[in-house]
Design a protein around this motif. Structure first.
Motif, PDB file in Angstrom:
ATOM      1  N   UNK A  43       1.018  -1.234   0.039  1.00 36.22           N
ATOM      2  CA  UNK A  43      -0.088  -0.105   0.096  1.00 36.22           C
ATOM      3  C   UNK A  43       0.802   1.195   0.031  1.00 36.22           C
ATOM      4  N   UNK A  44       1.793   1.364   0.824  1.00 36.80           N
ATOM      5  CA  UNK A  44       2.646   2.743   1.003  1.00 36.80           C
ATOM      6  C   UNK A  44       3.576   2.708  -0.286  1.00 36.80           C
ATOM      7  N   UNK A  45       4.006   1.723  -0.847  1.00 35.14           N
ATOM      8  CA  UNK A  45       4.789   1.854  -2.165  1.00 35.14           C
ATOM      9  C   UNK A  45       4.322   2.713  -3.287  1.00 35.14           C
ATOM     10  N   UNK A  46       2.914   2.702  -3.244  1.00 31.27           N
ATOM     11  CA  UNK A  46       2.302   3.685  -4.261  1.00 31.27           C
ATOM     12  C   UNK A  46       1.893   5.054  -3.695  1.00 31.27           C
ATOM     13  N   UNK A  47       2.359   5.335  -2.598  1.00 32.63           N
ATOM     14  CA  UNK A  47       2.209   6.584  -1.882  1.00 32.63           C
ATOM     15  C   UNK A  47       3.409   7.667  -2.159  1.00 32.63           C
ATOM     16  N   UNK A  48       3.116   8.990  -2.169  1.00 34.03           N
ATOM     17  CA  UNK A  48       4.041   9.886  -2.447  1.00 34.03           C
ATOM     18  C   UNK A  48       5.618   9.686  -1.490  1.00 34.03           C
ATOM     19  N   UNK A  49       5.109   9.687  -0.285  1.00 35.14           N
ATOM     20  CA  UNK A  49       6.163   9.437   0.648  1.00 35.14           C
ATOM     21  C   UNK A  49       6.064   7.777   1.538  1.00 35.14           C
ATOM     22  N   UNK A  50       6.310   7.135   0.346  1.00 34.49           N
ATOM     23  CA  UNK A  50       6.019   5.590   0.848  1.00 34.49           C
ATOM     24  C   UNK A  50       7.200   4.779   1.797  1.00 34.49           C
ATOM     25  N   UNK A  51       8.431   5.490   1.476  1.00 37.06           N
ATOM     26  CA  UNK A  51       9.480   4.863   2.616  1.00 37.06           C
ATOM     27  C   UNK A  51       9.257   5.283   4.130  1.00 37.06           C
ATOM     28  N   UNK A  52       8.881   6.605   4.317  1.00 37.66           N
ATOM     29  CA  UNK A  52       8.653   7.297   5.619  1.00 37.66           C
ATOM     30  C   UNK A  52       7.287   6.621   6.103  1.00 37.66           C
ATOM     31  N   UNK A  53       6.186   6.359   5.330  1.00 32.21           N
ATOM     32  CA  UNK A  53       4.839   5.919   5.709  1.00 32.21           C
ATOM     33  C   UNK A  53       4.971   4.491   5.985  1.00 32.21           C
ATOM     34  N   UNK A  54       5.973   3.663   5.262  1.00 30.70           N
ATOM     35  CA  UNK A  54       5.896   2.206   5.661  1.00 30.70           C
ATOM     36  C   UNK A  54       7.024   1.985   6.712  1.00 30.70           C
ATOM     37  N   UNK A  55       7.839   2.849   7.132  1.00 31.82           N
ATOM     38  CA  UNK A  55       8.881   3.023   8.361  1.00 31.82           C
ATOM     39  C   UNK A  55       7.880   3.040   9.642  1.00 31.82           C
ATOM     40  N   UNK A  56       7.072   4.066   9.371  1.00 28.72           N
ATOM     41  CA  UNK A  56       6.179   4.600  10.504  1.00 28.72           C
ATOM     42  C   UNK A  56       5.202   3.534  10.866  1.00 28.72           C
ATOM     43  N   UNK A  57       4.468   2.995   9.931  1.00 28.56           N
ATOM     44  CA  UNK A  57       3.523   1.858  10.405  1.00 28.56           C
ATOM     45  C   UNK A  57       4.267   0.620  10.799  1.00 28.56           C
TER      46      UNK A  57
END
Length: 545
Positions: A43-57
């Motif tokens: 899911x996060x791979x498709x978002x603008x800030x995917x790296x940070x989003x995936x790290x956070x979750x």
């Protein structure tokens, strides 16, 4: 997907892994608990800030798992009354999930540049590389290595005698990745035949290792020479009495009186817990120490018995012989302090082993150049200024009939490859001496005992565990626990253990799966660097044109 849904995925991952962990009886969640992480990555791979989003979750999920499972690390406040001792638990439970995120971020990058299938291979390799390092560096804390999650049910991982806990870690990742593929196929409504094929594969990957393990479990028979062993749990308060040296005689008499209840002329071994003799004894003065003398007098009536007990030992030097040696201005000498085990018998020989997997912060200051400022906190947690001394090799205590015992002190027993050195050096039995009362009646002492069950399978050795205020028990070569004592109650137990001289594949080869993971990690890192350099060169060339 909304932020709330992502949060729910993250929380569900942490909760599932916590429910899967001992002492809770829900190990099947190990095969599902990491699926939300894989889903979040996609899911996060498709978002603008995917790296940070995936790290956070991911961090939130792993934080929940750590806090719910090892919150007790900061529970030393029950004895110290010092709020600063809680910081140890806060640090462990916030730093560890951060470190766990590193292989996940590496997986995300590898998947992005090399594709999904290579990403999955890399994920298992990166995670096991992390666990391999976590078993060996100064900030070691392998308590939540995934393979430990099966410890309450060793019947399902009898093949650990071939793979060690890394086999369990690999199995867990394979099952979660396979489960995620099935979930995704269902959500995307893919071809029914593909879904059936993937479900069939999942069932094979699940039930084949289970079937092999159950077959090994029921066909295994205890091997070795029988030894009558007595274990004592004195239940001495580690905070208010244990290190009050005005009570030394009382403590020693308690140990002796409890021992008398079970020992006989046929007893081979008597086991007392970690620091059962707590006052510091210089190694050169052991034979003249009053406590040692009292114990020797007690043993004189039982010439067959070998007493293995914990002591606090000191070594004296004329110069700074070791990196942990401290200078004594009063005596004009250097000295080391040790958390040690000693074997006493009527031979008047005194073989000693010094604990060498030391608890970071309490017994060993990790990377002192960086963490020197934390030394006062270590002291408030019951530790010492500076670090305790260590020894290079594992020490084995031998008897006149050539039976060897590997004395494991405290949480040394959770280090699989480390413990196999005892076996390679001739240990036929393993004795774990520990305190386990520092954190109260929490999951800590229960998990410690459960992990020893995996060690019994890995090495196919009978184990006797003597705890001061935790849980004492016997564990057979299949990992079955017997005569487990109650928390915070004096106890003495006896059993016949079998001193085996066989060596398992894992004993001979150690963490070879972890080393293979390092090779895989290195290949993927070098491949990634090569692709980046190649891309940069192409870009530079086109720019020059």
């Amino acid at each position: 997907m909304s932020r709330i849904q992502k949060l729910l995925l993250s929380i569900s991952c942490g909760v599932l892994l916590s429910l899967a962990w001992p002492p809770l009886p829900c190990f099947p969640f190990l095969f599902l608990g990491l699926i939300p992480i894989l889903w979040l990555e996609e899911i996060c791979a498709d978002s603008a800030n995917g790296h940070w989003s995936f790290f956070g979750y991911s961090y939130l999920a792993l934080l929940i798992w750590n806090v719910l499972t090892t919150w007790w690390v900061g529970n030393t406040i029950i004895g110290t009354g010092d709020i600063s001792s809680v910081f140890a638990g806060v640090f462990a439970n916030t730093a560890n999930p951060f470190l766990m995120c590193i292989p996940l971020i590496g997986y995300q990058q590898t998947k992005k540049h090399l594709g999904e299938k290579f990403g999955w291979i890399a994920l298992a390799g990166y995670w096991m590389t992390f666990e391999f390092i976590h078993l060996r560096w100064d900030l070691t804390w392998p308590w939540l290595n995934l393979g430990n999650g099966f410890s309450q049910y060793p019947q399902v991982v009898q093949w650990y005698e071939y793979t060690g806990t890394f086999g369990g870690t690999l199995w867990i990742w394979i099952m979660n990745i396979s489960g995620y593929v099935i979930l995704r196929d269902f959500l995307l409504k893919r071809n029914v035949s593909i879904r059936r094929k993937n479900i069939t594969g999942y069932c094979l990957l699940l039930f084949l290792p289970l079937s092999i393990s159950v077959l090994l479990y029921f066909s295994y028979r205890e091997k070795g020479k029988p030894q009558h062993v007595v274990v004592v749990q004195p239940n001495i308060d580690p905070y208010n009495e244990k290190f009050d040296f005005t009570t030394l005689n009382k403590q020693l008499l308690t140990l002796i009186e409890l021992s008398r209840k079970k020992i006989s002329p046929q007893t081979d071994y008597l086991v007392w817990p970690e620091t059962a003799i707590p006052q510091g004894i210089f190694i050169t003065d052991i034979k003249d120490d009053p406590s040692i003398h009292t114990a020797q007098q007690f043993l004189n009536a039982y010439p067959r018995i070998k007493l293995i007990t914990g002591i606090s030992a000191y070594a004296k030097y004329t110069s700074a012989t070791t990196s942990t040696a401290r200078y004594s201005s009063e005596g004009n000498f250097y000295w080391d302090a040790f958390n040690s085990a000693i074997q006493l018998d009527t031979s008047k020989k005194y073989p000693i082993y010094h604990k060498s997997k030391l608890v970071p912060g309490v017994e060993k200051m990790p990377y002192p150049q960086i963490f020197k400022f934390l030394e006062p906190l270590a002291i408030s947690m019951g530790g010492a200024s500076g670090s305790l001394g260590e020894q290079k090799d594992r020490g084995v205590f031998f008897s006149t009939d050539s039976v060897g015992v590997g004395p494991e002190i405290c949480y040394e027993s959770i280090y699989g490859e480390y413990s196999t050195e005892y076996i390679r050096r001739g240990a036929n039995l393993l004795f774990i001496i520990t305190n386990d009362g520092w954190w109260g009646n929490s999951a800590g002492h229960k998990q410690h005992l459960e992990y020893a069950r995996l060690l019994a399978v890995e090495t196919r050795r009978d184990i006797a565990q003597s705890a001061n205020t935790g849980t004492s028990a016997f564990i057979n070569q299949r990992g079955d626990v017997s005569q487990q004592t109650a928390w915070w109650k004096p106890a003495v137990i006896e059993s016949t253990l079998f001193a085996s001289d066989e060596q398992t594949f894992y004993v001979k080869n150690g963490d070879y799966i972890g080393r293979a993971a390092i090779v895989i990690t290195t290949i993927f890192i070098l491949t990634g660097l090569f692709k980046k350099i190649k891309k940069y060169n192409i870009f530079s060339h086109s720019h020059d044109l």
